[in-house]
Design a protein around this motif. Structure first.
Motif, short mmCIF file in Angstrom:
data_model
loop_
_atom_site.label_atom_id
_atom_site.label_comp_id
_atom_site.label_asym_id
_atom_site.label_seq_id
_atom_site.Cartn_x
_atom_site.Cartn_y
_atom_site.Cartn_z
N ARG A 135 43.83 -4.35 -98.99
CA ARG A 135 43.77 -6.05 -98.41
C ARG A 135 42.95 -7.27 -98.51
NH1 ARG A 135 40.92 -7.53 -92.13
NH2 ARG A 135 42.20 -9.90 -92.51
N HIS A 136 43.15 -7.94 -99.62
CA HIS A 136 42.52 -9.38 -99.66
C HIS A 136 41.23 -9.75 -99.72
CE1 HIS A 136 42.85 -11.40 -96.64
NE2 HIS A 136 44.33 -11.65 -96.38
N GLY A 137 40.40 -10.06 -100.59
CA GLY A 137 39.49 -10.49 -99.34
C GLY A 137 39.19 -11.70 -98.81
N GLN A 138 37.96 -12.09 -98.62
CA GLN A 138 37.47 -12.81 -97.62
C GLN A 138 38.12 -14.22 -98.36
OE1 GLN A 138 33.39 -14.09 -96.86
NE2 GLN A 138 34.04 -14.43 -95.46
N LEU A 161 48.08 -20.55 -98.53
CA LEU A 161 47.61 -21.43 -99.99
C LEU A 161 46.22 -20.95 -99.92
CD1 LEU A 161 49.52 -24.76 -100.11
CD2 LEU A 161 49.58 -23.09 -101.58
N ARG A 162 45.90 -19.93 -98.28
CA ARG A 162 44.19 -19.78 -97.95
C ARG A 162 44.13 -19.25 -99.51
NH1 ARG A 162 42.09 -17.69 -93.93
NH2 ARG A 162 44.01 -15.88 -94.04
N PRO A 163 42.58 -19.63 -100.13
CA PRO A 163 41.93 -19.21 -101.85
C PRO A 163 40.97 -18.48 -100.92
CG PRO A 163 41.80 -21.29 -100.82
CD PRO A 163 42.65 -21.08 -100.31
N PRO A 167 52.92 -12.66 -102.99
CA PRO A 167 52.11 -13.87 -103.68
C PRO A 167 51.86 -15.07 -103.09
CG PRO A 167 54.41 -13.98 -102.57
CD PRO A 167 53.94 -12.50 -102.50
N TYR A 168 51.35 -14.86 -101.69
CA TYR A 168 50.17 -15.93 -101.23
C TYR A 168 49.09 -15.56 -102.07
CZ TYR A 168 52.05 -14.92 -97.18
OH TYR A 168 53.32 -15.32 -95.54
N VAL A 169 48.20 -16.71 -102.09
CA VAL A 169 46.95 -17.15 -102.97
C VAL A 169 45.90 -15.82 -102.92
CG1 VAL A 169 44.91 -18.98 -103.89
CG2 VAL A 169 48.06 -19.31 -103.33
N ARG A 170 45.37 -15.51 -101.93
CA ARG A 170 44.59 -15.05 -102.19
C ARG A 170 44.94 -13.10 -101.94
NH1 ARG A 170 46.78 -15.39 -97.29
NH2 ARG A 170 46.92 -15.07 -95.60
N ALA A 195 43.76 -9.95 -106.75
CA ALA A 195 44.34 -8.68 -107.73
C ALA A 195 43.55 -9.41 -109.21
CB ALA A 195 45.87 -9.35 -108.10
N ASP A 196 43.66 -10.49 -109.23
CA ASP A 196 42.67 -11.13 -110.53
C ASP A 196 41.66 -10.29 -110.62
OD1 ASP A 196 45.43 -12.88 -111.18
OD2 ASP A 196 43.70 -15.61 -110.17
N CYS A 197 40.54 -10.17 -109.34
CA CYS A 197 39.01 -9.51 -109.42
C CYS A 197 39.42 -8.23 -110.52
CB CYS A 197 38.70 -10.04 -107.92
SG CYS A 197 38.07 -11.22 -107.82
#
Length: 158
Positions: free
Chosen positions: A7-10, A20-22, A52-55, A60-62
């Protein structure tokens, strides 16, 4: 084949649209520490597939920042309202590498993990939680849940 569902981060609460929520600064820090701890415990990652969502892209960048130079794909079948069958079909057409991380959202990560592993109830995923699956096939009941790890948990207790 070992596969990870993350799951994405906070993320921030408000943005012009949900996609678009970062991530928050503290969300990035927690993810980097979490993945660094997993890397130091011997967890190997070879590729990333992210919503594809920003968060999810920032998550994935992290992960890539910790592991460096990972193969990476974007997948519309990992958005929050996606169907597990659409992802299974996508994975059949795009077979993942061993140790691939799928980065997605609630409620999809919980639904997917439960269906994939044959659990009758959803699996709990706080932000940044990672599930390790031993996958036989991209289909319902096609994997075994090996473990769940959330940011801030001690690896010594695993």
């Amino acid at each position: 084949m070992k596969l990870f569902i993350s799951r994405h981060g906070q993320a921030v609460a408000m943005a012009p649209s949900d996609d678009l929520r970062p991530l928050t600064d503290s969300g990035r820090v927690a993810l980097l520490a979490h993945w660094q701890q997993m890397r130091e415990s011997g967890i190997v990652v070879s590729a990333l597939v992210a919503s594809p969502y920003v968060r999810a892209q920032q998550t994935a960048d992290c992960i890539d920042q910790v592991y460096g130079g990972l193969a990476r794909q974007e997948c519309e079948s990992l958005v929050p309202e996606a169907s597990p069958q659409a992802l299974f079909d996508w994975l059949l057409a795009n077979p993942p590498r061993e140790n691939t991380v799928l980065v997605s959202h609630m409620p999809f990560v919980a639904q997917l993990t439960a269906l994939w592993t044959g659990h009758t109830s959803r699996i709990g995923f706080s932000v940044g939680t990672v599930a390790c699956l031993d996958m036989d096939v991209a289909a319902a009941d096609g994997a075994r849940l090996m473990w769940l790890r959330s940011p801030g948990e001690s690896m010594a207790s695993r």
